[in-house]
Design an enzyme around this catalytic site. Structure first.
Site, PDB file in Angstrom:
ATOM      1  N   LYS A 158      27.413  36.380  30.801  1.00 51.97           N
ATOM      2  CA  LYS A 158      26.743  36.318  29.490  1.00 51.97           C
ATOM      3  C   LYS A 158      27.178  35.066  28.736  1.00 51.97           C
ATOM      4  O   LYS A 158      26.351  34.330  28.201  1.00 51.97           O
ATOM      5  CB  LYS A 158      27.116  37.568  28.675  1.00 51.97           C
ATOM      6  CG  LYS A 158      26.740  37.473  27.201  1.00 51.97           C
ATOM      7  CD  LYS A 158      27.063  38.738  26.443  1.00 51.97           C
ATOM      8  CE  LYS A 158      28.387  38.755  25.747  1.00 51.97           C
ATOM      9  NZ  LYS A 158      28.524  37.828  24.614  1.00 51.97           N
ATOM     10  N   ASN A 159      28.480  34.840  28.704  1.00 57.49           N
ATOM     11  CA  ASN A 159      28.983  33.743  27.862  1.00 57.49           C
ATOM     12  C   ASN A 159      28.709  32.355  28.433  1.00 57.49           C
ATOM     13  O   ASN A 159      28.915  31.347  27.763  1.00 57.49           O
ATOM     14  CB  ASN A 159      30.482  33.922  27.587  1.00 57.49           C
ATOM     15  CG  ASN A 159      30.741  35.077  26.632  1.00 57.49           C
ATOM     16  OD1 ASN A 159      29.800  35.696  26.139  1.00 57.49           O
ATOM     17  ND2 ASN A 159      31.999  35.367  26.394  1.00 57.49           N
TER      18      ASN A 159
ATOM     19  N   CYS B 106      30.932  40.572  11.366  1.00 58.65           N
ATOM     20  CA  CYS B 106      30.413  41.357  12.482  1.00 58.65           C
ATOM     21  C   CYS B 106      31.457  42.337  12.965  1.00 58.65           C
ATOM     22  O   CYS B 106      32.486  42.521  12.343  1.00 58.65           O
ATOM     23  CB  CYS B 106      29.978  40.440  13.607  1.00 58.65           C
ATOM     24  SG  CYS B 106      31.338  39.804  14.539  1.00 58.65           S
TER      25      CYS B 106
ATOM     26  N   ARG C 288      33.332  35.973  11.344  1.00 55.23           N
ATOM     27  CA  ARG C 288      33.322  34.905  12.360  1.00 55.23           C
ATOM     28  C   ARG C 288      32.796  33.641  11.697  1.00 55.23           C
ATOM     29  O   ARG C 288      31.622  33.314  11.793  1.00 55.23           O
ATOM     30  CB  ARG C 288      32.453  35.302  13.541  1.00 55.23           C
ATOM     31  CG  ARG C 288      33.247  36.083  14.582  1.00 55.23           C
ATOM     32  CD  ARG C 288      32.342  36.721  15.568  1.00 55.23           C
ATOM     33  NE  ARG C 288      32.463  36.172  16.907  1.00 55.23           N
ATOM     34  CZ  ARG C 288      32.015  36.796  17.986  1.00 55.23           C
ATOM     35  NH1 ARG C 288      31.421  37.959  17.873  1.00 55.23           N
ATOM     36  NH2 ARG C 288      32.147  36.247  19.171  1.00 55.23           N
TER      37      ARG C 288
ATOM     38  N   ASP D 139      38.397  39.408  25.352  1.00 57.93           N
ATOM     39  CA  ASP D 139      37.273  40.263  25.739  1.00 57.93           C
ATOM     40  C   ASP D 139      37.683  41.348  26.744  1.00 57.93           C
ATOM     41  O   ASP D 139      36.941  42.309  26.945  1.00 57.93           O
ATOM     42  CB  ASP D 139      36.141  39.415  26.341  1.00 57.93           C
ATOM     43  CG  ASP D 139      35.411  38.608  25.271  1.00 57.93           C
ATOM     44  OD1 ASP D 139      35.600  38.887  24.080  1.00 57.93           O
ATOM     45  OD2 ASP D 139      34.642  37.696  25.634  1.00 57.93           O
TER      46      ASP D 139
ATOM     47  N   ARG E  84      24.036  44.792  25.458  1.00 58.94           N
ATOM     48  CA  ARG E  84      24.057  43.373  25.073  1.00 58.94           C
ATOM     49  C   ARG E  84      24.686  42.517  26.170  1.00 58.94           C
ATOM     50  O   ARG E  84      24.345  41.338  26.318  1.00 58.94           O
ATOM     51  CB  ARG E  84      24.888  43.180  23.794  1.00 58.94           C
ATOM     52  CG  ARG E  84      24.173  43.514  22.507  1.00 58.94           C
ATOM     53  CD  ARG E  84      25.040  43.113  21.339  1.00 58.94           C
ATOM     54  NE  ARG E  84      25.682  41.841  21.636  1.00 58.94           N
ATOM     55  CZ  ARG E  84      26.945  41.524  21.345  1.00 58.94           C
ATOM     56  NH1 ARG E  84      27.713  42.365  20.721  1.00 58.94           N
ATOM     57  NH2 ARG E  84      27.432  40.347  21.664  1.00 58.94           N
TER      58      ARG E  84
HETATM   59  C1  UD1 Z   1      33.365  33.330  22.269  1.00 56.43           C
HETATM   60  C2  UD1 Z   1      32.798  34.391  23.162  1.00 56.43           C
HETATM   61  C3  UD1 Z   1      33.445  35.735  22.874  1.00 56.43           C
HETATM   62  C4  UD1 Z   1      34.962  35.613  22.982  1.00 56.43           C
HETATM   63  C5  UD1 Z   1      35.479  34.459  22.136  1.00 56.43           C
HETATM   64  C6  UD1 Z   1      36.961  34.183  22.333  1.00 56.43           C
HETATM   65  C7  UD1 Z   1      30.550  33.657  23.623  1.00 56.43           C
HETATM   66  C8  UD1 Z   1      29.088  33.878  23.441  1.00 56.43           C
HETATM   67  N1  UD1 Z   1      31.379  34.475  22.963  1.00 56.43           N
HETATM   68  O1  UD1 Z   1      33.061  33.711  20.922  1.00 56.43           O
HETATM   69  O2  UD1 Z   1      32.977  36.683  23.840  1.00 56.43           O
HETATM   70  O3  UD1 Z   1      35.541  36.813  22.530  1.00 56.43           O
HETATM   71  O4  UD1 Z   1      34.781  33.244  22.460  1.00 56.43           O
HETATM   72  O5  UD1 Z   1      37.243  33.961  23.675  1.00 56.43           O
HETATM   73  O6  UD1 Z   1      30.962  32.805  24.388  1.00 56.43           O
HETATM   74  N2  UD1 Z   1      36.765  30.590  14.223  1.00 56.43           N
HETATM   75  C9  UD1 Z   1      36.889  30.057  12.958  1.00 56.43           C
HETATM   76  N3  UD1 Z   1      36.013  29.058  12.598  1.00 56.43           N
HETATM   77  C10 UD1 Z   1      35.046  28.569  13.437  1.00 56.43           C
HETATM   78  C11 UD1 Z   1      34.954  29.141  14.736  1.00 56.43           C
HETATM   79  C12 UD1 Z   1      35.830  30.140  15.093  1.00 56.43           C
HETATM   80  O7  UD1 Z   1      37.742  30.451  12.173  1.00 56.43           O
HETATM   81  O8  UD1 Z   1      34.301  27.667  13.053  1.00 56.43           O
HETATM   82  C13 UD1 Z   1      37.723  31.676  14.648  1.00 56.43           C
HETATM   83  C14 UD1 Z   1      37.009  32.995  14.934  1.00 56.43           C
HETATM   84  O9  UD1 Z   1      36.793  33.731  13.745  1.00 56.43           O
HETATM   85  C15 UD1 Z   1      37.977  33.672  15.870  1.00 56.43           C
HETATM   86  C16 UD1 Z   1      38.554  32.490  16.664  1.00 56.43           C
HETATM   87  O10 UD1 Z   1      38.291  31.316  15.888  1.00 56.43           O
HETATM   88  O11 UD1 Z   1      39.001  34.294  15.159  1.00 56.43           O
HETATM   89  C17 UD1 Z   1      37.960  32.332  18.047  1.00 56.43           C
HETATM   90  O12 UD1 Z   1      36.585  32.254  17.950  1.00 56.43           O
HETATM   91  P1  UD1 Z   1      35.692  31.466  19.006  1.00 56.43           P
HETATM   92  O13 UD1 Z   1      36.535  30.969  20.129  1.00 56.43           O
HETATM   93  O14 UD1 Z   1      34.864  30.496  18.266  1.00 56.43           O
HETATM   94  O15 UD1 Z   1      34.771  32.649  19.548  1.00 56.43           O
HETATM   95  P2  UD1 Z   1      33.218  32.642  19.755  1.00 56.43           P
HETATM   96  O16 UD1 Z   1      32.763  31.318  20.255  1.00 56.43           O
HETATM   97  O17 UD1 Z   1      32.557  33.232  18.559  1.00 56.43           O
END
Ligand code: UD1
Length: 419
Positions: free
Chosen positions: A22-23, A116, A121, A308, A400
């Site tokens: 998925k990711n 969420c 996020r 995850d 999902r």
């Molecule tokens: C992706 C994965 C999700 C996985 C996560 C961490 C996909 C579609 N989803 O989610 O399954 O659990 O990586 O491995 O690939 N953050 C901020 N500011 C930002 C961006 C992130 O504060 O601009 C924080 C988030 O709130 C979270 C942390 O950084 O606490 C990690 O988030 P991130 O690595 O960005 O996760 P996703 O890309 O949303």
């Protein structure tokens, strides 16, 4: 609303071919828009998040078809640069389309979904990186508009305060056709990022260093479409292995990404399971009660233990002998599955980001509600171990990310019905 009814208490045994990731699929679908060509994505999982991404692509003017496991996108005539609030809400990783749209169209308009299931996020890192590359960004009541002056972003040196997966992917997508070079320092190193870069390279992009902390992207004038095979889903793999480890039995996971799964497998092995890897296959056998894990299981960016997989491993460890301690370092609200596990008889104490799991001898079936994708899968792991019947409601969360979840569980001999 559909439910799963699981009758637990039997050992599992069987062979299962792992679905596509998925990711990986989601950012690669966004990248297909960026290429402006025709892309065929093999091993694309049939899951509702992929259907949502397909609706976004269609909304942007792409022609999308799904046949078997092959997803075809023709982005040649597409010229959209806006995603409606309704579509943005359907799937939170829709934010990935931001980089693809600004890269191809020089502008985009998206809305930010609010908090969420896993807690807030934010997308501050995504936005500040785009600004560094020259984007002019406005936020009016949650509607975010980005414009690249002259239609093109410019390469920049970006230092991420945290290796965010989504931010790294969005920067890569924005930088692939920008003017000049972009450096991402403290980039996320997840295998799915390498898969996205592998796809983009095949489309003509110039990217180096993916899988390491510094990724360098040299903008190219144009990209072309390509045929690509999506990597296997390491988290779905972790889920099915956790199921068999917990219920007892043996299984072979085929089409497995053994190297990408190593951070999970090395922890699972400590429960006493026998695990043999080789030739894209993972064999697992578990004949006795699992042992609790001695060292704290800390979720960390790759190559650390994946957040995850936290819920599904916890569901297996609730009946292990001894105590296991989890530390969730990535998301704020990632223990929502613990209420359901407790309802089934688990002994779990949550103190902030730490969860202490004291192994109990047995679980009993209960009616529980899937709180999020991996939390819902964790309830199925526990349900297959529990005596009697477990009913999981709100299974749209599970759909999902898991392709034909009940079919996969049945392949392992588990008793599950969708009603
Ligand atoms: C992706 C994965 C999700 C996985 C996560 C961490 C996909 C579609 N989803 O989610 O399954 O659990 O990586 O491995 O690939 N953050 C901020 N500011 C930002 C961006 C992130 O504060 O601009 C924080 C988030 O709130 C979270 C942390 O950084 O606490 C990690 O988030 P991130 O690595 O960005 O996760 P996703 O890309 O949303």
């Amino acid at each position: 609303m559909q439910k799963f009814i699981i009758t637990g208490g039997s050992r599992l045994s069987g062979e299962l071919t792992l679905q596509g990731s998925k990711n990986s699929a989601l950012p690669i679908m966004a990248a297909a828009f960026l290429t402006g060509g025709v892309c065929t994505l093999d091993n694309c999982p049939r899951i509702t998040d992929v259907y949502s991404a397909s609706r976004i692509l269609s909304g942007l003017g792409c022609k999308c078809t799904f046949s078997g496991g092959e997803f075809r996108v023709d982005a040649s005539g597409a010229g959209g640069s806006e995603i409606s609030a309704a579509l943005m809400k359907e799937m939170r990783s829709s934010i990935m389309f931001m980089g693809a749209m600004i890269g191809r169209m020089g502008r985009c308009s998206v809305s930010v979904p609010g908090g969420c299931e896993l807690g807030p996020r934010p997308i501050d890192m995504h936005l500040s990186a785009l600004r560094k590359m020259g984007a002019v960004i406005t936020d009016e009541g949650g509607r975010i508009t980005c414009k690249a002056p002259g239609g093109k972003l410019t390469g920049a040196k970006i230092n991420l305060p945290f290796p965010s997966v989504g931010a790294t992917e969005n920067i890569i997508l924005s930088a692939a056709t920008a003017e000049g070079e972009t450096y991402i320092n403290n980039a996320a190193r997840e295998p799915e990022i390498c898969d996205l870069c592998g796809f983009l390279r095949r489309c003509g992009a110039d990217i180096r260093g993916d899988g390491e902390s510094t990724v360098v992207i040299k903008g190219v004038k144009r990209l072309n479409g390509c045929d690509y095979t999506i990597m296997p889903d390491r988290i779905a793999g972790a889920t099915y292995l956790s199921m068999t480890a917990s219920a007892g039995g043996e299984m072979i996971l085929k089409n497995a990404c053994t190297e990408a799964m190593e951070p999970f497998l090395s922890v699972l092995e400590q429960t006493g399971c026998r695990i043999i890897t080789g030739n894209d296959r993972i064999y697992l056998r578990c004949g006795a009660r699992l042992k609790g894990i001695h060292d704290r299981i800390r979720t960390m960016p790759h190559p650390g233990f994946p957040t995850d997989a936290q819920a599904v491993l916890m569901a297996a460890l609730v009946t292990a002998e001894g105590t296991s301690v989890f530390e969730e370092n990535i998301f704020d609200c990632r223990y929502r599955h613990t209420d359901a596990l407790r309802k089934m008889g688990a002994d779990i104490e949550v103190l902030g980001k730490v969860a202490v799991v004291r192994g109990v001898k047995s679980l009993s079936g209960a009616v529980v509600t899937a709180t999020d994708l991996r939390g819902g899968a964790a309830m199925a792991v526990a349900g297959l171990k529990a005596a009697g019947e477990t009913v999981i409601t709100d299974i749209s969360h599970i759909d999902r990310g898991y392709e034909n979840f009940e079919g996969a569980v049945e392949c392992l001999g588990g008793k599950i019905k969708r009603v």
